[in-house]
Design a protein around this motif. Structure first.
Motif, PDB file in Angstrom:
ATOM      1  N   ALA A 181       0.829  -1.208   0.000  1.00 12.35           N
ATOM      2  CA  ALA A 181       0.000   0.000   0.000  1.00 12.35           C
ATOM      3  C   ALA A 181       0.862   1.256   0.000  1.00 12.35           C
ATOM      4  O   ALA A 181       2.088   1.206  -0.082  1.00 12.35           O
ATOM      5  CB  ALA A 181      -0.942  -0.018   1.198  1.00 12.35           C
ATOM      6  N   ASN A 182       0.209   2.393   0.135  1.00  9.89           N
ATOM      7  CA  ASN A 182       0.897   3.687   0.060  1.00  9.89           C
ATOM      8  C   ASN A 182       1.730   3.955   1.316  1.00  9.89           C
ATOM      9  O   ASN A 182       1.241   3.813   2.443  1.00  9.89           O
ATOM     10  CB  ASN A 182      -0.113   4.815  -0.111  1.00  9.89           C
ATOM     11  N   GLU A 207       5.732  13.285   0.426  1.00 10.46           N
ATOM     12  CA  GLU A 207       6.296  12.541  -0.692  1.00 10.46           C
ATOM     13  C   GLU A 207       5.758  11.118  -0.661  1.00 10.46           C
ATOM     14  O   GLU A 207       5.813  10.449   0.380  1.00 10.46           O
ATOM     15  CB  GLU A 207       7.818  12.533  -0.621  1.00 10.46           C
ATOM     16  N   LEU A 208       5.237  10.652  -1.778  1.00  8.63           N
ATOM     17  CA  LEU A 208       4.772   9.276  -1.911  1.00  8.63           C
ATOM     18  C   LEU A 208       5.968   8.398  -2.241  1.00  8.63           C
ATOM     19  O   LEU A 208       6.644   8.599  -3.249  1.00  8.63           O
ATOM     20  CB  LEU A 208       3.712   9.173  -3.007  1.00  8.63           C
ATOM     21  N   LYS A 209       6.243   7.386  -1.384  1.00 10.96           N
ATOM     22  CA  LYS A 209       7.433   6.556  -1.524  1.00 10.96           C
ATOM     23  C   LYS A 209       7.168   5.232  -2.233  1.00 10.96           C
ATOM     24  O   LYS A 209       8.118   4.558  -2.651  1.00 10.96           O
ATOM     25  CB  LYS A 209       8.017   6.274  -0.128  1.00 10.96           C
ATOM     26  N   ILE A 213       3.609   5.124  -9.611  1.00 12.25           N
ATOM     27  CA  ILE A 213       2.959   5.158 -10.924  1.00 12.25           C
ATOM     28  C   ILE A 213       1.453   5.361 -10.767  1.00 12.25           C
ATOM     29  O   ILE A 213       0.844   6.184 -11.468  1.00 12.25           O
ATOM     30  CB  ILE A 213       3.267   3.861 -11.706  1.00 12.25           C
ATOM     31  N   ALA A 214       0.838   4.645  -9.849  1.00 10.45           N
ATOM     32  CA  ALA A 214      -0.596   4.845  -9.580  1.00 10.45           C
ATOM     33  C   ALA A 214      -0.862   6.247  -9.052  1.00 10.45           C
ATOM     34  O   ALA A 214      -1.849   6.902  -9.403  1.00 10.45           O
ATOM     35  CB  ALA A 214      -1.104   3.802  -8.594  1.00 10.45           C
TER      36      ALA A 214
END
Length: 393
Positions: A181-182, A207-209, A213-214
């Motif tokens: 998951a995120n 920041e999304l680690k 891509i999604a």
């Protein structure tokens, strides 16, 4: 065998671990030895240039190296320097990141895909982060593990470092038994304030680690929406955040006076959307300035008389802590954890022997550092052991 190379063009045996990744490395009572062998001419100039250019272009640039950790050798490991203020140290004792699978797909060390090494910026004792992270892990609070390492470049001793467990998918799998998951970083300024209904409104703060891509931020926005619901806070926050572990982490953070965190500067944490509970988990990160090592805008009296229910002057910028303290249920839980820690863990009987033990380990390692690499002298190390919070030497 501590490391596994899964395949390099041809399939090699895959060994299963009977323990969690990193257990051999981080559970050692001894100082680890890390020898980084680089055959590239002028490799140091390349490493420093890569870090400067990487910061400018928001990229991570590695070079290949052979890494020897105690008796184990890994070839073609990704090596780069890292850090912000800590990178500015003039000698070769700069923060390091190793990525074992950068060039060899599936290569690991003790089940770990990467390791980070900190140079002890602003802490002449080198042990404040170690003491706090050990405390968190012993209490079952989600945080990286830490151990000391003697670091060499091409057989030349650089200095003693803190080896820090990275918060990555391996960490998530170990702590929460899922990792798909995120994972969000609360940097550079994740206050958890409501910024708007479009996820682009949050890009400059978090920041999304994972799952880049999604690139779906709807779960984080739902959490932030709940955090800022003053009228129905208790009911909504429980649906989006695993609240009790966060309160535990917050109480410990306050107790160790770690101001470089959400409760003051609103960063240095991760949020992971645990798909088992469908709630976010709080992960403490980068606690190198614990025990009041925060010289900016603070004086000794404020640090030693730190309030148990501290909120910064601009407390509206920290809505999670504001609403938790406003709730009698969560406020009581927070105070109970503080009392528990103070009576059972944060005591001279528990901490002083550990400090003395770590000092005995570190003292000869710091004394052996080349003068050009030392961040702090032996005298500053000894002085740091006696000073209550932070002293600008």
């Amino acid at each position: 065998m501590k490391f596994v190379t899964k395949f390099i063009f041809i399939l090699l045996p895959v060994f299963s671990f009977t323990q969690n990744p990193g257990d051999n490395f981080f559970s050692s009572s001894q100082v680890q030895n890390l020898n980084i062998l680089v055959s590239i001419p002028n490799f140091w100039d390349i490493l420093t240039d890569n870090e400067v250019n990487g910061d400018k272009n928001d990229t991570n640039i590695y070079i290949p190296a052979t890494v020897v950790i105690d008796a184990d050798t890994l070839n073609n490991v990704g090596l780069r320097l890292k850090g912000n203020s800590s990178f500015g140290h003039p000698g070769m004792k700069k923060p390091i990141k190793l990525k074992f699978n950068e060039y060899v797909q599936g290569q690991e060390y003790d089940g770990l895909k990467q390791l980070e090494f900190s140079n002890g910026y602003l802490d002449p004792t080198m042990m404040r982060e170690k003491l706090f992270l050990d405390f968190l892990n012993q209490r079952g609070i989600a945080a990286p593990r830490c151990i000391f390492a003697k670091v060499y470049y091409n057989n030349e001793y650089v200095g003693v470092y803190k080896a820090i467990e990275p918060v990555d998918k391996t960490f998530l799998k170990t702590r929460f038994n899922n990792n798909g998951a995120n994972l969000f970083s609360g940097d550079p300024n994740g206050t958890l304030e409501w910024k708007g209904y479009y996820q682009e409104d949050y890009y400059q703060f978090y920041e999304l680690k994972t799952n880049e891509i999604a690139n779906d931020w709807s779960d984080l926005m739902s959490l932030i929406n709940a955090v800022n619901d003053f009228s129905n806070f208790e009911n909504r926050i429980e649906k989006h955040l695993n609240v009790q572990p966060y309160i535990q982490a917050w109480a410990a953070n306050n107790l160790f006076v770690n101001l470089d965190s959400y409760m003051y500067l609103a960063h240095n944490y991760f949020l992971y959307h645990n798909t088992t509970s469908e709630k976010f988990e709080w992960i403490t990160w980068d606690v190198s300035l614990a025990f009041g090592v925060f010289p900016f805008f603070w004086n000794e009296r404020r640090l030693t008389e730190f309030s148990i229910d501290f909120l910064p002057t601009l407390s509206n910028r920290h809505p999670l802590n504001v609403n938790l303290l406003y709730s009698e249920k969560y406020r009581s839980a927070y105070f109970n954890y503080m009392c528990d820690y103070l009576h059972n863990d944060f005591t001279e009987a528990k901490l002083f022997p550990k400090i003395d033990s770590l000092a005995a380990i570190l003292r000869p390692l710091i004394a052996a550092e080349p003068d050009s690499n030392q961040m702090f002298t032996e005298e500053e190390f000894e002085g740091g052991l006696e000073y209550e919070t932070y002293k600008k030497f």
